[in-house]
Scaffold this motif. Sequence first.
Motif, PDB file in Angstrom:
ATOM      1  N   LEU A   4      19.651   9.308 -22.416  1.00 45.88           N
ATOM      2  CA  LEU A   4      19.634   8.021 -21.776  1.00 45.88           C
ATOM      3  C   LEU A   4      18.204   7.567 -21.685  1.00 45.88           C
ATOM      4  O   LEU A   4      17.972   6.584 -22.019  1.00 45.88           O
ATOM      5  N   HIS A   5      17.214   8.423 -21.315  1.00 44.99           N
ATOM      6  CA  HIS A   5      16.123   8.213 -20.925  1.00 44.99           C
ATOM      7  C   HIS A   5      15.264   7.821 -22.472  1.00 44.99           C
ATOM      8  O   HIS A   5      14.683   6.858 -22.570  1.00 44.99           O
ATOM      9  N   GLU A   6      15.498   8.812 -23.301  1.00 48.85           N
ATOM     10  CA  GLU A   6      14.776   8.822 -24.678  1.00 48.85           C
ATOM     11  C   GLU A   6      15.133   7.416 -25.231  1.00 48.85           C
ATOM     12  O   GLU A   6      14.481   6.943 -25.707  1.00 48.85           O
ATOM     13  N   GLY A   7      16.650   7.334 -25.179  1.00 49.13           N
ATOM     14  CA  GLY A   7      17.125   5.810 -25.860  1.00 49.13           C
ATOM     15  C   GLY A   7      16.716   4.863 -25.434  1.00 49.13           C
ATOM     16  O   GLY A   7      16.251   3.731 -26.080  1.00 49.13           O
ATOM     17  N   LEU A   8      16.352   4.591 -23.925  1.00 48.26           N
ATOM     18  CA  LEU A   8      15.883   3.528 -23.369  1.00 48.26           C
ATOM     19  C   LEU A   8      14.465   3.134 -23.837  1.00 48.26           C
ATOM     20  O   LEU A   8      13.919   2.078 -24.019  1.00 48.26           O
ATOM     21  N   VAL A   9      13.615   4.539 -23.937  1.00 48.00           N
ATOM     22  CA  VAL A   9      12.164   4.273 -24.431  1.00 48.00           C
ATOM     23  C   VAL A   9      12.228   3.819 -25.824  1.00 48.00           C
ATOM     24  O   VAL A   9      11.240   2.713 -26.132  1.00 48.00           O
ATOM     25  N   GLU A  10      13.061   4.537 -26.737  1.00 46.18           N
ATOM     26  CA  GLU A  10      13.251   4.155 -28.014  1.00 46.18           C
ATOM     27  C   GLU A  10      13.406   2.617 -27.999  1.00 46.18           C
ATOM     28  O   GLU A  10      12.677   1.748 -29.106  1.00 46.18           O
ATOM     29  N   LEU A  11      14.298   1.994 -27.561  1.00 47.08           N
ATOM     30  CA  LEU A  11      14.636   0.543 -27.689  1.00 47.08           C
ATOM     31  C   LEU A  11      13.528  -0.333 -27.036  1.00 47.08           C
ATOM     32  O   LEU A  11      13.406  -1.734 -27.003  1.00 47.08           O
ATOM     33  N   LEU A  29      15.786   0.727 -13.761  1.00 41.46           N
ATOM     34  CA  LEU A  29      17.349   0.500 -14.851  1.00 41.46           C
ATOM     35  C   LEU A  29      17.663   1.962 -15.109  1.00 41.46           C
ATOM     36  O   LEU A  29      19.169   1.962 -15.085  1.00 41.46           O
ATOM     37  N   GLU A  30      16.950   2.929 -15.137  1.00 40.42           N
ATOM     38  CA  GLU A  30      17.661   4.246 -15.460  1.00 40.42           C
ATOM     39  C   GLU A  30      18.482   4.798 -14.476  1.00 40.42           C
ATOM     40  O   GLU A  30      19.532   4.988 -14.796  1.00 40.42           O
ATOM     41  N   PRO A  31      18.072   4.814 -13.072  1.00 39.37           N
ATOM     42  CA  PRO A  31      18.927   5.421 -12.141  1.00 39.37           C
ATOM     43  C   PRO A  31      20.293   4.515 -12.084  1.00 39.37           C
ATOM     44  O   PRO A  31      21.097   5.004 -11.688  1.00 39.37           O
ATOM     45  N   LYS A  32      20.144   3.157 -12.179  1.00 40.84           N
ATOM     46  CA  LYS A  32      21.288   2.309 -11.935  1.00 40.84           C
ATOM     47  C   LYS A  32      22.169   2.702 -13.210  1.00 40.84           C
ATOM     48  O   LYS A  32      23.380   2.737 -13.011  1.00 40.84           O
ATOM     49  N   MET A  33      21.852   2.909 -14.450  1.00 39.05           N
ATOM     50  CA  MET A  33      22.666   3.224 -15.423  1.00 39.05           C
ATOM     51  C   MET A  33      23.131   4.668 -15.354  1.00 39.05           C
ATOM     52  O   MET A  33      24.483   4.735 -15.717  1.00 39.05           O
ATOM     53  N   GLU A  34      22.563   5.482 -14.569  1.00 35.94           N
ATOM     54  CA  GLU A  34      23.105   6.875 -14.275  1.00 35.94           C
ATOM     55  C   GLU A  34      24.181   6.866 -13.388  1.00 35.94           C
ATOM     56  O   GLU A  34      25.242   7.374 -13.439  1.00 35.94           O
ATOM     57  N   SER A  35      24.110   5.791 -12.414  1.00 31.29           N
ATOM     58  CA  SER A  35      25.027   5.725 -11.271  1.00 31.29           C
ATOM     59  C   SER A  35      26.435   5.036 -12.145  1.00 31.29           C
ATOM     60  O   SER A  35      27.392   5.198 -11.748  1.00 31.29           O
ATOM     61  N   TYR A  36      26.085   4.056 -12.730  1.00 35.16           N
ATOM     62  CA  TYR A  36      27.137   3.235 -13.625  1.00 35.16           C
ATOM     63  C   TYR A  36      28.009   4.534 -14.570  1.00 35.16           C
ATOM     64  O   TYR A  36      29.157   4.348 -14.619  1.00 35.16           O
ATOM     65  N   VAL A  60      25.195   6.907 -25.095  1.00 35.95           N
ATOM     66  CA  VAL A  60      24.819   6.409 -26.418  1.00 35.95           C
ATOM     67  C   VAL A  60      25.878   5.424 -26.697  1.00 35.95           C
ATOM     68  O   VAL A  60      25.344   4.004 -27.149  1.00 35.95           O
ATOM     69  N   ARG A  61      27.265   5.605 -26.785  1.00 31.89           N
ATOM     70  CA  ARG A  61      28.112   4.783 -27.381  1.00 31.89           C
ATOM     71  C   ARG A  61      28.377   3.303 -26.587  1.00 31.89           C
ATOM     72  O   ARG A  61      28.907   2.571 -27.025  1.00 31.89           O
ATOM     73  N   HIS A  62      27.895   3.418 -25.226  1.00 31.88           N
ATOM     74  CA  HIS A  62      28.393   2.340 -24.213  1.00 31.88           C
ATOM     75  C   HIS A  62      27.120   1.577 -23.746  1.00 31.88           C
ATOM     76  O   HIS A  62      26.860   0.628 -23.646  1.00 31.88           O
ATOM     77  N   ILE A  63      25.937   2.642 -23.073  1.00 24.26           N
ATOM     78  CA  ILE A  63      24.994   2.061 -22.536  1.00 24.26           C
ATOM     79  C   ILE A  63      23.812   1.753 -23.433  1.00 24.26           C
ATOM     80  O   ILE A  63      23.428   0.615 -23.360  1.00 24.26           O
ATOM     81  N   LEU A  64      23.626   2.434 -24.129  1.00 20.80           N
ATOM     82  CA  LEU A  64      22.600   2.150 -25.356  1.00 20.80           C
ATOM     83  C   LEU A  64      23.047   1.301 -26.192  1.00 20.80           C
ATOM     84  O   LEU A  64      22.437   0.315 -26.785  1.00 20.80           O
ATOM     85  N   ASP A  65      24.234   1.312 -26.527  1.00 21.65           N
ATOM     86  CA  ASP A  65      24.947   0.353 -27.303  1.00 21.65           C
ATOM     87  C   ASP A  65      24.900  -1.105 -26.801  1.00 21.65           C
ATOM     88  O   ASP A  65      24.479  -2.182 -27.612  1.00 21.65           O
ATOM     89  N   SER A  66      25.166  -1.171 -25.633  1.00 23.10           N
ATOM     90  CA  SER A  66      25.206  -2.371 -24.728  1.00 23.10           C
ATOM     91  C   SER A  66      23.620  -3.133 -24.875  1.00 23.10           C
ATOM     92  O   SER A  66      23.435  -4.185 -25.066  1.00 23.10           O
ATOM     93  N   LEU A  67      22.758  -2.182 -24.425  1.00 21.04           N
ATOM     94  CA  LEU A  67      21.352  -2.461 -24.362  1.00 21.04           C
ATOM     95  C   LEU A  67      20.735  -2.848 -25.479  1.00 21.04           C
ATOM     96  O   LEU A  67      19.594  -3.420 -25.693  1.00 21.04           O
ATOM     97  N   SER A  68      21.203  -2.454 -26.581  1.00 18.54           N
ATOM     98  CA  SER A  68      20.549  -2.431 -27.902  1.00 18.54           C
ATOM     99  C   SER A  68      20.249  -3.963 -28.268  1.00 18.54           C
ATOM    100  O   SER A  68      19.506  -4.317 -29.309  1.00 18.54           O
ATOM    101  N   ALA A  69      21.098  -4.813 -28.101  1.00 17.31           N
ATOM    102  CA  ALA A  69      21.179  -6.418 -28.318  1.00 17.31           C
ATOM    103  C   ALA A  69      20.122  -7.133 -27.265  1.00 17.31           C
ATOM    104  O   ALA A  69      19.873  -8.225 -27.643  1.00 17.31           O
ATOM    105  N   LEU A  70      19.594  -6.442 -26.221  1.00 12.75           N
ATOM    106  CA  LEU A  70      18.898  -7.028 -25.374  1.00 12.75           C
ATOM    107  C   LEU A  70      17.551  -7.838 -25.905  1.00 12.75           C
ATOM    108  O   LEU A  70      17.323  -9.153 -25.515  1.00 12.75           O
ATOM    109  N   PRO A  71      16.943  -7.219 -26.841  1.00 15.54           N
ATOM    110  CA  PRO A  71      15.698  -7.690 -27.288  1.00 15.54           C
ATOM    111  C   PRO A  71      16.068  -9.235 -27.904  1.00 15.54           C
ATOM    112  O   PRO A  71      15.221 -10.121 -27.922  1.00 15.54           O
TER     113      PRO A  71
END
Length: 238
Positions: A4-11, A29-36, A60-71
Amino acid sequence: MNILHEGLVELGFDKGEFSGITILPLSELEPKMESYIASLQEYNAKFDLINTDDHDEIAVRHILDSLSALPKICEILASRFEINAGVAAESLSLADIGSGAGLPGIPLAAALPQFSFTLIERMTKRCGFLNHCAQLLGLKNVTVEEDQAERLEQKRFDLCVFRAFRPLEKKMTKVLLRILKDKGCLCAYKAKKVNIIEEMENIPQKPKYEIFPLIVPFLTENSGVEEERERNLVVIER
């Protein structure tokens, strides 16, 4: 490796903004997503939310996928709606249609606390889960509404997102465009571009749209599997 951390940084979530729009700091954001993720794992069987209980798969398939469109979404908000150019974020209304487990609405709302999000979901038990998550994560900008897209009032939202909702066809496209305000747009999370084009070509009087490739860390690249997946964001204008 913390996927999760590595993916968020990459994004780019360590940079604190996209297109001049401030996002929630990575350290929050990261701890919120871990709780989710933990909530998805805990309630998955009871509410039939997603098709995996594995932490990294969810990340990967749900959190990073959802956030990949944020930019791209921030780019739309900054340009199309002139956020940061005299228009306040609080004046816009965003929605996740057919929210289900809260994807992509909850990750997006967590990252953009200055924007109001409405999560539209037709199933009562899932609405209960969404309210639980909003409270757990402290998402004061989230409202959960038990309803169907077909029953929503016209010209209500500025921007609507949906993911794994249903195939775009004439009737549903008309319904979704109807609930948008003037200048509004739909942001649909989709897979293969060739399928998207075929889907859109089958809509009579198809609306103006653009397809933007999405990079999802560990899914569309660096996945470790022979065939990496394709993800795209379809932006449809009213």
